[in-house]
Design a protein around this motif. Structure first.
Motif, PDB file in Angstrom:
ATOM      1  N   ARG A  38       6.412  -4.483 -12.706  1.00  0.00           N
ATOM      2  CA  ARG A  38       7.027  -4.022 -11.453  1.00  0.00           C
ATOM      3  C   ARG A  38       7.401  -2.543 -11.557  1.00  0.00           C
ATOM      4  NH1 ARG A  38      10.693  -8.520 -11.707  1.00  0.00           N
ATOM      5  NH2 ARG A  38      12.389  -7.076 -11.331  1.00  0.00           N
ATOM      6  N   ILE A  39       7.858  -2.115 -12.729  1.00  0.00           N
ATOM      7  CA  ILE A  39       8.184  -0.699 -12.936  1.00  0.00           C
ATOM      8  C   ILE A  39       6.919   0.144 -12.800  1.00  0.00           C
ATOM      9  CG2 ILE A  39       8.893   1.007 -14.665  1.00  0.00           C
ATOM     10  CD1 ILE A  39      10.892  -1.173 -15.708  1.00  0.00           C
ATOM     11  N   LEU A  40       5.837  -0.279 -13.430  1.00  0.00           N
ATOM     12  CA  LEU A  40       4.572   0.461 -13.314  1.00  0.00           C
ATOM     13  C   LEU A  40       4.107   0.524 -11.869  1.00  0.00           C
ATOM     14  CD1 LEU A  40       2.688  -0.828 -16.484  1.00  0.00           C
ATOM     15  CD2 LEU A  40       3.495   1.511 -16.061  1.00  0.00           C
ATOM     16  N   GLN A  41       4.298  -0.560 -11.117  1.00  0.00           N
ATOM     17  CA  GLN A  41       3.919  -0.565  -9.706  1.00  0.00           C
ATOM     18  C   GLN A  41       4.785   0.409  -8.907  1.00  0.00           C
ATOM     19  OE1 GLN A  41       1.253  -2.025  -8.333  1.00  0.00           O
ATOM     20  NE2 GLN A  41       1.798  -1.035  -6.421  1.00  0.00           N
ATOM     21  N   ALA A  42       6.089   0.420  -9.190  1.00  0.00           N
ATOM     22  CA  ALA A  42       6.988   1.353  -8.492  1.00  0.00           C
ATOM     23  C   ALA A  42       6.597   2.795  -8.790  1.00  0.00           C
ATOM     24  CB  ALA A  42       8.444   1.104  -8.910  1.00  0.00           C
ATOM     25  N   LEU A  43       6.240   3.074 -10.034  1.00  0.00           N
ATOM     26  CA  LEU A  43       5.800   4.427 -10.389  1.00  0.00           C
ATOM     27  C   LEU A  43       4.472   4.768  -9.724  1.00  0.00           C
ATOM     28  CD1 LEU A  43       6.756   4.438 -14.163  1.00  0.00           C
ATOM     29  CD2 LEU A  43       7.839   5.774 -12.348  1.00  0.00           C
ATOM     30  N   LYS A  44       3.604   3.783  -9.592  1.00  0.00           N
ATOM     31  CA  LYS A  44       2.317   4.011  -8.923  1.00  0.00           C
ATOM     32  C   LYS A  44       2.542   4.348  -7.451  1.00  0.00           C
ATOM     33  CE  LYS A  44      -2.138   1.812  -7.989  1.00  0.00           C
ATOM     34  NZ  LYS A  44      -2.935   0.599  -8.198  1.00  0.00           N
ATOM     35  N   GLU A  45       3.413   3.603  -6.793  1.00  0.00           N
ATOM     36  CA  GLU A  45       3.706   3.865  -5.379  1.00  0.00           C
ATOM     37  C   GLU A  45       4.333   5.242  -5.207  1.00  0.00           C
ATOM     38  OE1 GLU A  45       6.131   0.513  -4.366  1.00  0.00           O
ATOM     39  OE2 GLU A  45       4.411  -0.855  -4.406  1.00  0.00           O
ATOM     40  N   ARG A  46       5.191   5.619  -6.120  1.00  0.00           N
ATOM     41  CA  ARG A  46       5.831   6.935  -6.043  1.00  0.00           C
ATOM     42  C   ARG A  46       4.796   8.034  -6.226  1.00  0.00           C
ATOM     43  NH1 ARG A  46       8.586  10.554  -3.717  1.00  0.00           N
ATOM     44  NH2 ARG A  46       9.415  12.127  -5.079  1.00  0.00           N
ATOM     45  N   ASN A  47       3.885   7.851  -7.175  1.00  0.00           N
ATOM     46  CA  ASN A  47       2.841   8.854  -7.390  1.00  0.00           C
ATOM     47  C   ASN A  47       1.977   9.004  -6.145  1.00  0.00           C
ATOM     48  OD1 ASN A  47       3.762   9.336  -9.950  1.00  0.00           O
ATOM     49  ND2 ASN A  47       2.149   8.207 -10.972  1.00  0.00           N
ATOM     50  N   ALA A  48       1.706   7.917  -5.448  1.00  0.00           N
ATOM     51  CA  ALA A  48       0.895   7.975  -4.230  1.00  0.00           C
ATOM     52  C   ALA A  48       1.645   8.722  -3.124  1.00  0.00           C
ATOM     53  CB  ALA A  48       0.543   6.565  -3.769  1.00  0.00           C
ATOM     54  N   CYS A  49       2.972   8.602  -3.102  1.00  0.00           N
ATOM     55  CA  CYS A  49       3.771   9.245  -2.064  1.00  0.00           C
ATOM     56  C   CYS A  49       4.040  10.719  -2.338  1.00  0.00           C
ATOM     57  CB  CYS A  49       5.122   8.544  -1.923  1.00  0.00           C
ATOM     58  SG  CYS A  49       5.012   6.870  -1.317  1.00  0.00           S
ATOM     59  N   SER A  50       3.915  11.139  -3.604  1.00  0.00           N
ATOM     60  CA  SER A  50       4.327  12.494  -3.950  1.00  0.00           C
ATOM     61  C   SER A  50       3.250  13.538  -3.687  1.00  0.00           C
ATOM     62  CB  SER A  50       4.746  12.553  -5.421  1.00  0.00           C
ATOM     63  OG  SER A  50       3.649  12.285  -6.265  1.00  0.00           O
ATOM     64  N   LEU A  51       2.108  13.120  -3.150  1.00  0.00           N
ATOM     65  CA  LEU A  51       1.035  14.042  -2.774  1.00  0.00           C
ATOM     66  C   LEU A  51       0.631  14.963  -3.918  1.00  0.00           C
ATOM     67  CD1 LEU A  51       2.307  14.948   0.791  1.00  0.00           C
ATOM     68  CD2 LEU A  51       0.554  13.282   0.185  1.00  0.00           C
ATOM     69  N   GLY A  52       0.464  14.377  -5.104  1.00  0.00           N
ATOM     70  CA  GLY A  52      -0.009  15.150  -6.236  1.00  0.00           C
ATOM     71  C   GLY A  52       1.063  15.887  -7.005  1.00  0.00           C
TER      72      GLY A  52
END
Length: 99
Positions: free
Chosen positions: A22-36
């Motif tokens: 779940r932590i890895l998923q949360a980090l993945k979603e954050r990376n997708a939102c941070s626009l690079g």
């Protein structure tokens, strides 16, 4: 010195826990939102998203970092975490070759 099998075992142990996934998923979603942007999440952000205590987050982040799946950057008094996408791709490639 860590052998490739030891490294794979450490990684598989890290992702065997549902909270760490779940932590890895949360980090993945954050990376997708941070626009690079290389921002990531701090422990309190992860705590809110995953709904576990801060000491528990620290424990899980240490395991994920040691496995190489997460990178930590210290800025001031805060530690920011982000996924190590290269390492995650490498694990997937290794598993495809072994299974």
């Amino acid at each position: 010195m860590t052998t490739p099998d030891q490294a794979l075992n450490r990684t598989l142990h890290a992702i065997s826990d549902p909270t760490r996934r779940r932590i890895l998923q949360a980090l993945k979603e954050r990376n997708a939102c941070s626009l690079g942007k290389e921002v990531g999440l701090c422990a309190s952000d992860i705590e809110m998203r995953v709904q576990v205590s801060q000491p528990t987050i620290s424990h899980h982040m240490a395991i994920l970092t040691k496995a190489g799946l997460v990178e930590a950057t210290k800025k001031g008094q805060w530690r920011w975490y982000r996924r190590n996408e290269k390492a995650i791709r490498s694990v997937v490639k290794t598993l495809r070759g072994k299974l």
